[in-house]
Design a protein around this motif. Structure first.
Motif, short mmCIF file in Angstrom:
data_model
loop_
_atom_site.label_atom_id
_atom_site.label_comp_id
_atom_site.label_asym_id
_atom_site.label_seq_id
_atom_site.Cartn_x
_atom_site.Cartn_y
_atom_site.Cartn_z
N LYS A 8 0.82 -1.21 0.00
CA LYS A 8 0.00 0.00 0.00
C LYS A 8 0.86 1.26 0.00
O LYS A 8 0.60 2.20 -0.76
CB LYS A 8 -0.95 0.00 1.19
N ALA A 9 1.90 1.29 0.83
CA ALA A 9 2.79 2.46 0.88
C ALA A 9 3.46 2.68 -0.47
O ALA A 9 3.55 3.81 -0.95
CB ALA A 9 3.83 2.28 1.98
N ASP A 12 0.72 3.82 -3.19
CA ASP A 12 0.28 5.20 -2.95
C ASP A 12 1.36 6.19 -3.37
O ASP A 12 1.08 7.17 -4.07
CB ASP A 12 -0.06 5.41 -1.48
N HIS A 13 2.58 5.95 -2.93
CA HIS A 13 3.67 6.88 -3.22
C HIS A 13 4.09 6.84 -4.69
O HIS A 13 4.21 7.88 -5.34
CB HIS A 13 4.88 6.58 -2.33
N LEU A 107 10.44 1.08 6.11
CA LEU A 107 9.22 1.88 6.05
C LEU A 107 9.24 2.86 7.20
O LEU A 107 9.29 2.47 8.36
CB LEU A 107 7.99 0.97 6.13
N TYR A 109 7.53 6.15 9.26
CA TYR A 109 6.29 6.86 9.52
C TYR A 109 6.67 8.26 10.00
O TYR A 109 7.41 8.40 10.96
CB TYR A 109 5.45 6.15 10.58
N ARG A 118 2.10 10.18 7.69
CA ARG A 118 2.45 9.85 6.31
C ARG A 118 3.49 8.75 6.31
O ARG A 118 4.43 8.77 7.09
CB ARG A 118 3.00 11.08 5.63
N LYS A 119 3.33 7.77 5.42
CA LYS A 119 4.28 6.68 5.29
C LYS A 119 5.26 7.00 4.16
O LYS A 119 4.86 7.44 3.10
CB LYS A 119 3.57 5.37 4.96
N LEU A 121 8.36 5.16 1.99
CA LEU A 121 8.98 3.89 1.69
C LEU A 121 10.37 4.12 1.17
O LEU A 121 10.56 4.85 0.20
CB LEU A 121 8.15 3.13 0.65
#
Length: 124
Positions: A8-9, A12-13, A107, A109, A118-119, A121
């Motif tokens: 997911k991270a 999204d990024h 990862l 945070y 916000r994550k 990576l």
């Protein structure tokens, strides 16, 4: 680390950055990274970003429909993404799929305030 959280991270990024500023993807690749694009093998961060920024469109929007992932041994994660790519000025979206293999990752945070986290990576 939860493979679903990593996937997911990444998704999204990566795709929000791709859509807004492809050159901003450089920090996700290393010199040993490889991109295979329509049969062409491209290695290294600078070469990969040069390829992505030379694609024959300036504006696009990825619409993600599938994100599948699984652990790949030694702490890695394999991520499969599919969806559509809408190009500016085009009526019909293009279908796409992409596979990413992370041999290892970190990862982070980062908290901006009490309501926003916000994550980020970082791929090693």
């Amino acid at each position: 680390m939860d493979p679903d959280a990593v996937a997911k991270a990444f998704v999204d990024h990566y795709y929000s950055t791709f859509d807004a500023n492809r050159a901003g993807l450089a920090n996700l690749y290393q010199e040993g990274s490889m991109l295979t694009f329509e049969g062409q093998k491209i290695q290294g961060s600078q070469s990969i970003v040069a390829k992505l920024t030379s694609l024959p469109f300036q504006q696009c929007k990825h619409n993600i429909t599938t994100v599948d992932c699984q652990p790949s041994g030694a702490g890695g994660v394999l991520v499969f993404v599919s969806g559509t790519l809408q190009l500016a000025g085009e009526q019909h979206a293009l279908k796409f799929s992409q596979v990413a293999l992370f041999a290892s990752f970190i990862l982070f945070y980062v908290s901006f305030d009490a309501n926003t986290t916000r994550k980020l990576l970082c791929v090693e």
